[in-house]
Every structure is written in C-alpha cells, then in structure tokens.
Design a protein around this motif. Sequence first.
Motif, PDB file in Angstrom:
ATOM      1  N   GLY B  76     110.698  96.451  11.542  1.00  0.00           N
ATOM      2  CA  GLY B  76     109.248  96.296  12.154  1.00  0.00           C
ATOM      3  C   GLY B  76     108.325  95.405  12.330  1.00  0.00           C
ATOM      4  O   GLY B  76     107.481  95.779  12.776  1.00  0.00           O
ATOM      5  N   VAL B  77     108.739  95.139  11.138  1.00  0.00           N
ATOM      6  CA  VAL B  77     107.873  93.575  10.656  1.00  0.00           C
ATOM      7  C   VAL B  77     107.479  92.221  11.326  1.00  0.00           C
ATOM      8  O   VAL B  77     108.859  91.776  12.119  1.00  0.00           O
ATOM      9  CB  VAL B  77     107.785  93.046   9.310  1.00  0.00           C
ATOM     10  CG1 VAL B  77     106.910  91.824   8.512  1.00  0.00           C
ATOM     11  CG2 VAL B  77     107.833  94.282   8.276  1.00  0.00           C
ATOM     12  N   PRO B  78     106.482  92.025  12.410  1.00  0.00           N
ATOM     13  CA  PRO B  78     106.614  90.691  12.893  1.00  0.00           C
ATOM     14  C   PRO B  78     106.427  89.529  12.579  1.00  0.00           C
ATOM     15  O   PRO B  78     105.717  89.447  11.203  1.00  0.00           O
ATOM     16  CB  PRO B  78     104.870  90.568  14.101  1.00  0.00           C
ATOM     17  CG  PRO B  78     104.215  92.229  13.378  1.00  0.00           C
ATOM     18  CD  PRO B  78     105.087  92.912  11.980  1.00  0.00           C
ATOM     19  N   VAL B  79     107.262  88.801  12.215  1.00  0.00           N
ATOM     20  CA  VAL B  79     107.406  87.587  11.743  1.00  0.00           C
ATOM     21  C   VAL B  79     107.254  85.770  12.259  1.00  0.00           C
ATOM     22  O   VAL B  79     107.508  86.130  13.747  1.00  0.00           O
ATOM     23  CB  VAL B  79     108.237  87.605  10.694  1.00  0.00           C
ATOM     24  CG1 VAL B  79     108.346  88.248   9.862  1.00  0.00           C
ATOM     25  CG2 VAL B  79     109.621  87.042  12.049  1.00  0.00           C
ATOM     26  N   ALA B  80     106.912  85.164  11.921  1.00  0.00           N
ATOM     27  CA  ALA B  80     106.550  83.980  13.102  1.00  0.00           C
ATOM     28  C   ALA B  80     107.348  82.802  12.264  1.00  0.00           C
ATOM     29  O   ALA B  80     107.404  83.254  10.859  1.00  0.00           O
ATOM     30  CB  ALA B  80     105.327  83.174  12.616  1.00  0.00           C
ATOM     31  N   VAL B  81     108.275  82.541  13.244  1.00  0.00           N
ATOM     32  CA  VAL B  81     108.481  81.229  12.312  1.00  0.00           C
ATOM     33  C   VAL B  81     108.599  79.382  13.074  1.00  0.00           C
ATOM     34  O   VAL B  81     107.975  79.252  13.484  1.00  0.00           O
ATOM     35  CB  VAL B  81     110.592  81.017  13.830  1.00  0.00           C
ATOM     36  CG1 VAL B  81     111.691  80.239  12.837  1.00  0.00           C
ATOM     37  CG2 VAL B  81     111.057  82.918  12.882  1.00  0.00           C
ATOM     38  N   LYS B  82     108.370  78.516  11.850  1.00  0.00           N
ATOM     39  CA  LYS B  82     107.854  77.416  12.473  1.00  0.00           C
ATOM     40  C   LYS B  82     109.274  76.460  13.323  1.00  0.00           C
ATOM     41  O   LYS B  82     110.523  76.844  13.387  1.00  0.00           O
ATOM     42  CB  LYS B  82     108.136  76.399  10.852  1.00  0.00           C
ATOM     43  CG  LYS B  82     107.926  75.166  11.112  1.00  0.00           C
ATOM     44  CD  LYS B  82     108.203  74.529   9.328  1.00  0.00           C
ATOM     45  CE  LYS B  82     107.678  73.149   8.953  1.00  0.00           C
ATOM     46  NZ  LYS B  82     107.805  72.502   7.923  1.00  0.00           N
ATOM     47  N   ASP B  83     109.127  75.882  13.718  1.00  0.00           N
ATOM     48  CA  ASP B  83     109.515  75.669  15.040  1.00  0.00           C
ATOM     49  C   ASP B  83     110.159  74.310  14.813  1.00  0.00           C
ATOM     50  O   ASP B  83     110.889  73.570  15.591  1.00  0.00           O
ATOM     51  CB  ASP B  83     108.232  75.069  16.512  1.00  0.00           C
ATOM     52  CG  ASP B  83     108.936  75.304  17.735  1.00  0.00           C
ATOM     53  OD1 ASP B  83     110.531  75.744  17.898  1.00  0.00           O
ATOM     54  OD2 ASP B  83     109.040  74.892  19.401  1.00  0.00           O
ATOM     55  N   VAL B 165      99.078  83.370   9.149  1.00  0.00           N
ATOM     56  CA  VAL B 165      99.598  84.436   8.180  1.00  0.00           C
ATOM     57  C   VAL B 165      97.957  84.420   7.441  1.00  0.00           C
ATOM     58  O   VAL B 165      97.162  85.566   7.016  1.00  0.00           O
ATOM     59  CB  VAL B 165     100.290  83.872   7.092  1.00  0.00           C
ATOM     60  CG1 VAL B 165     100.178  85.415   5.860  1.00  0.00           C
ATOM     61  CG2 VAL B 165     101.873  83.970   7.056  1.00  0.00           C
ATOM     62  N   ALA B 166      97.264  83.253   6.997  1.00  0.00           N
ATOM     63  CA  ALA B 166      95.929  84.046   6.976  1.00  0.00           C
ATOM     64  C   ALA B 166      95.078  83.831   8.096  1.00  0.00           C
ATOM     65  O   ALA B 166      94.265  84.555   7.592  1.00  0.00           O
ATOM     66  CB  ALA B 166      95.513  82.563   6.888  1.00  0.00           C
ATOM     67  N   ALA B 167      94.847  84.144   9.176  1.00  0.00           N
ATOM     68  CA  ALA B 167      93.903  85.067  10.277  1.00  0.00           C
ATOM     69  C   ALA B 167      94.815  86.414  10.549  1.00  0.00           C
ATOM     70  O   ALA B 167      94.265  87.049  11.260  1.00  0.00           O
ATOM     71  CB  ALA B 167      94.200  83.861  11.381  1.00  0.00           C
ATOM     72  N   GLY B 168      95.753  86.539   9.503  1.00  0.00           N
ATOM     73  CA  GLY B 168      96.072  88.035   9.577  1.00  0.00           C
ATOM     74  C   GLY B 168      96.643  88.233  10.631  1.00  0.00           C
ATOM     75  O   GLY B 168      97.135  89.405  11.271  1.00  0.00           O
ATOM     76  N   MET B 169      97.503  87.388  11.695  1.00  0.00           N
ATOM     77  CA  MET B 169      98.484  87.554  12.940  1.00  0.00           C
ATOM     78  C   MET B 169      99.717  87.780  12.480  1.00  0.00           C
ATOM     79  O   MET B 169     100.332  88.701  13.344  1.00  0.00           O
ATOM     80  CB  MET B 169      98.422  86.140  13.677  1.00  0.00           C
ATOM     81  CG  MET B 169      97.324  85.396  14.424  1.00  0.00           C
ATOM     82  SD  MET B 169      97.495  83.477  14.718  1.00  0.00           S
ATOM     83  CE  MET B 169      96.228  82.946  15.388  1.00  0.00           C
ATOM     84  N   ARG B 497      94.223  88.822   0.544  1.00  0.00           N
ATOM     85  CA  ARG B 497      92.479  88.444   1.694  1.00  0.00           C
ATOM     86  C   ARG B 497      93.487  87.434   3.028  1.00  0.00           C
ATOM     87  O   ARG B 497      94.359  86.923   2.700  1.00  0.00           O
ATOM     88  CB  ARG B 497      91.473  87.452   0.854  1.00  0.00           C
ATOM     89  CG  ARG B 497      91.469  88.709  -0.533  1.00  0.00           C
ATOM     90  CD  ARG B 497      89.765  87.329  -0.902  1.00  0.00           C
ATOM     91  NE  ARG B 497      89.330  86.916   0.085  1.00  0.00           N
ATOM     92  CZ  ARG B 497      87.691  86.076  -0.293  1.00  0.00           C
ATOM     93  NH1 ARG B 497      88.271  85.616  -1.511  1.00  0.00           N
ATOM     94  NH2 ARG B 497      87.746  85.531   0.576  1.00  0.00           N
ATOM     95  N   HIS B 498      91.852  87.546   3.696  1.00  0.00           N
ATOM     96  CA  HIS B 498      92.748  86.902   5.328  1.00  0.00           C
ATOM     97  C   HIS B 498      91.328  86.344   5.531  1.00  0.00           C
ATOM     98  O   HIS B 498      89.856  86.747   5.444  1.00  0.00           O
ATOM     99  CB  HIS B 498      93.569  87.479   5.484  1.00  0.00           C
ATOM    100  CG  HIS B 498      92.449  88.494   6.797  1.00  0.00           C
ATOM    101  ND1 HIS B 498      92.064  88.039   8.179  1.00  0.00           N
ATOM    102  CD2 HIS B 498      92.007  89.836   6.639  1.00  0.00           C
ATOM    103  CE1 HIS B 498      90.671  89.514   7.958  1.00  0.00           C
ATOM    104  NE2 HIS B 498      91.353  90.355   7.371  1.00  0.00           N
ATOM    105  N   ALA B 499      91.390  85.359   6.431  1.00  0.00           N
ATOM    106  CA  ALA B 499      89.948  84.987   6.779  1.00  0.00           C
ATOM    107  C   ALA B 499      89.226  85.000   7.698  1.00  0.00           C
ATOM    108  O   ALA B 499      90.075  86.095   8.595  1.00  0.00           O
ATOM    109  CB  ALA B 499      91.060  83.101   7.803  1.00  0.00           C
TER     110      ALA B 499
END
Lengths: 104, 505
Positions: B76-83, B165-169, B497-499
Amino acid sequence: MADAPRLTPEQVRKVARLARLDLPDDQVARAAERLDAVLGYVERLAALDLDGVEPLTHVGGEVNRLDDDVPAATLPPEAVARLAPESFGPFIRVPKVIGDGGNA
Amino acid sequence: MSADAPTPPTALDLAAAVRDGRTTAERAVRDALDRIDALNPRLNAFVQVFAERAIDDARALDARLRAGGRAGPLAGVPVAVKDNLCLAHGRTTCASRMLEAYESPFTATAVQRLIDAGAIVVGKTNLDEFAMGSSCEFSVFGPTRNPWDESRVPGGSSGGSAAAVAAGMVPLALGSDTGGSIRQPAGFCGVVGMKPTYGRISRWGLVAFASSLDQVGPFARTVGDCALALSIMAGRDPLDATCCDRPAEDFAARLDEPVRPLRIAIPRQARGGGVEGGGGNHAAVGAALEAAAAALAERGAEVVEVDLPHAEHAVAAYYIVAAAEASANLARFDGVRYGRRAALREGDSLEDLYRRSRTEGFGEEVRRRILLGTHVLSSGYQDRYYLTALRARRRIKEDFDRAFEAGASAVLMPTSPAPPFRLGEKTDDPLALYLEDVYTVGVNLAGLPAIALPAGTAMLDGRALPVGVQLIAPAFGEARLLRIAHELEAALAFNARHAPDEPRP
C-alpha cells in the motif's frame, strides 16, 4: 597546461554531421563557443602523469556470465512495430534507401 | 497545513499500518494523491499522475489483504518513479520531446520489484531531459521547484523525485544517478538519497544515459526506508548482464547496530571546495560537513583526513566519459523505431529523416552533450580526450581504494559545494553547472555506493534551505554504509522532516 585548440566552424559542422544533428549557420559560432569552454576545461587532465595507466573502461569486477539458452517469450513483432512512428503490420516505414533514396 | 503539520508516515510505518489493518492501501494512496493535487501545481514534481489506476490498484490490494493474502514489505505504499524508468502504462518521456508520446511495452525491473512488494506507483516525476542536468530545469515539462523555496532549483537530474519526497507527497521515490543525479537533489531537498554500487540494481528498463555509470536508487525521508527499498530492488536480473550475481541481503535488518570500530575519512579536497580554481565551499556546506563529522566523533568514531589527489580531475574525466557514452546511447533515437519522427519532405533521404528527427526531438543541453561526446570519440581526438579520461578514471578510483585500504569505514563529503541556486541562475553557463557536480561524479567513475542525507541548513534570503552530506563506501559495502548513515541520521536528528507547506513563491 596547453590550451585546447579552438574548434573551427568546419570542425563543428563535421561533428554535427557525424552526430546526425542539424546545425544551422547562425548556430555554429555559439556551438563552437560552448564546446570550446568544456574542452578548455578538460585540458586540465593533460597535467596528470598518466603514462602506462591502463584506461578503466568498466568498474565492475564481474566477468562475463553465460545464461542457459532457454527459449522465452519476446514482444510480438506487431507490438514492436507499433512503437515506431510509422508502421504497417509488423513493418516499419522509412524513406527509400535503395536506388534514388539518398546516401544513407 | 503548516510547517508543524504532522510528518507523513515513512514507507516502513505505512506498510506496517496497512499490514496490521490500521489503515488501507486506498487511504494511503488517496492521501498521496491529495497532497499531489495540492502541491504539484506549484512544484511540478510529477509530470504524470495515475490517480484512477492507483486507486484501483490500492482497492485490489485491500481486497486481497482482506481475503487473507500476504502483505508485501511495501504493502500500500505510494511511490513515485523518475520518468526515465519504463512503466508498461502511461508514457515514458525522459522529459524529452523525442519521447513525449512514447509508451513502453514493459516495466523496469527495479519498478516491478517495488510493485511486487506491494507498492503502488502513483505517478512519474520530472527530470532534466534524458537525465542530463543538475537542476531539473532542462525538461520539456518546465522546471521543478524546490519545496523549501520555490524560487530555487531542487537539483537534478532526479529533481522531481527528490521534491516529491521532500514535500511529503510520497514516502518513497526512484531516481537514477549517473553523476550525482540522486545525491545532489537529495541534498538540495533535504531528503535521503542513495546511489548503490554499480551493478547492484538491475537497469533493465532504465533509459540509458552513460552505461558505465548509470545506477538506479531510492529517495526517502529516512535511511531505514532506503535500506528497505534497496533490499527489495537489489539482486540478479537475467535481463541485465551488468547486474551483479549476489545473494539477497536484508539491508534493514541490522541497521541499529553501530559499526565499530568506525573510521570516517574526510578528503582534504572536500574541505577546500573540491576543485582548483573553484569558489570553495559555501560556509553552510562546510559547517554541515564538520557537524556531521563531530556528531559521529562524539559517538566514538575516529575522524581522519585523507588525500584524494585526483578528485579535482573528476569533473573533467566525467564529462568526457559521460558525453561519449551518451552520444553512443542516444544514437538509437533516429526517428525510425520509436520516438519522434520529423515530417518528411518530398525526396528526403533516410539520413534527412535521422537528422531532422534528432534535431527536433532533443533539447539544447542534450544536443550539446551529443556533440561533445561525438567530438571526443572522433578520429584524431579519441586518445587526447576519451582515453585520457579513462586513464584519469582509474586514478580517481585508486584514490578511493587507497582510502579504504588504509582503514576508512566510509568517506564523508558534501553533496555539492553550495546550497540550492535560483532557477535560471546557471542555465546559460553549462560549465558552471557541471562544476556543481564536483563532489558527486567521482563516486560514479569509481562505481561505489554512496548515500546522501541532510546534515544542516543554509539561511538564504531569510529562508532555511537544506544542506546535505554523503557517505561513500567500498563497492558492495551497502550494508555497513547504511548502518553508518543510520547512526549519523540519529546523531543529527534531522530525519523525517519535510518541507513547509505554505506557498513560498
């Protein structure tokens, strides 16, 4: 440290030709200037004593590994052709390359 | 939300909560999508968001778990992938006009392994075109902005993943690191970013930039999350012959065990700004480096200075090697098999098609590097530039080898000589931008693993911006490297921490 020889417009055009990139006449000077800046910077390597140093082409210590020759599924030709900008069936369409089709 | 809003959970905590039924994958994905909706219009971290599909995938996972199915370590962990990592849905654009419409028929092994572990890909993140850049400004989708100060760059090339990641998305994102493209943006955005050993993670499905340097790696807010992601992605892949054949390791298992004795080596060159004729380190960068060293020393580490005499030649060697390999790798984009094809005119030859498609499809920085790479490989120049760079590369690697042979557990260095710069500040001076990479490229030339983590802040125009340091270990020394990084993270108490969320135009 020796300065890098500056690239002539003819040399820059030749590099563009080798790279299969268009370089309009009004961009040649700018491209030469940018390339000269980087090539001038990398000339600093000439200060190193690298006599007899073997070029390091690959950092991995791994040696070639042979895989077993096992048939496996590959992408169907139609799926590969569909990736192409112009295709029909399993074929990719390109300009004519034989006869009068140019010098490619 | 304010800067004091609760920190979003780590990947480890989120997966545990999904596993224990304290939350659902759908909830986790919706939270991520909400934050993306709220923040992405300002930051431009994501270039594609797969909202519907991600929710469908999350619901399907929740249903499987309710039916007693096994929960993976990233359930269930949302991840982002470099395009520049292929995904069998959506587009794989490399932030280039060349691949604007490209739909990959397969998924990269590293991404697939995260998906198989339960992760849900919520979108693709921005990058410098074909990963060539250090600021995330050379993108056909426009620049990504630094979540800590939107007038500044997030670093690059994996700037979108670092900002996300820094923005907590998302708690976890993938990037690729050819010359610092994970570590420098991690430093600029105040997150943890890891470049594993060359060959540790399969590169099948990573669009190649420089094949002797490229490596896939994770971004997260904690060292623990990076260790988890590495454990899942590492290991042999029959589809990538350069991927090492080593038994699986659980890099998260012994994280809490400090490495003792611990000897931290700081390169003399890293205190001086890294390069002869360079501007030296920004004061905040020097302070972060010394703070990290002091924190480890206080816990019993021995801190020594080492000499990396060839470090100042790393940028020169790197830009020759990387450009040479890029010119060869990018030759495949010819307007024939995939990607952009220029409109043909009557009588055009195949060569006209190649040339016009490439000129239209590639942005200026990519064309510049292709020209540079073509030149250094061309007849009459190969020995002067390319082979000289490869000889220097061996010297650069030997410098690191000597430091480790002399007993260093890890080398400690800044991630970049200065804090994040302003958008547009360096786009017109390619060489100035290349010199930003002085601390990162040597690691790629030597094929070593390194991890960047936040170690301080710089006050710029009244705003706090993160400053990173990196730890570097011998090849395949990730297990010890992560334990050292984990101890440093705890000592600095800068983690998780996040931004800030409020708009910072």
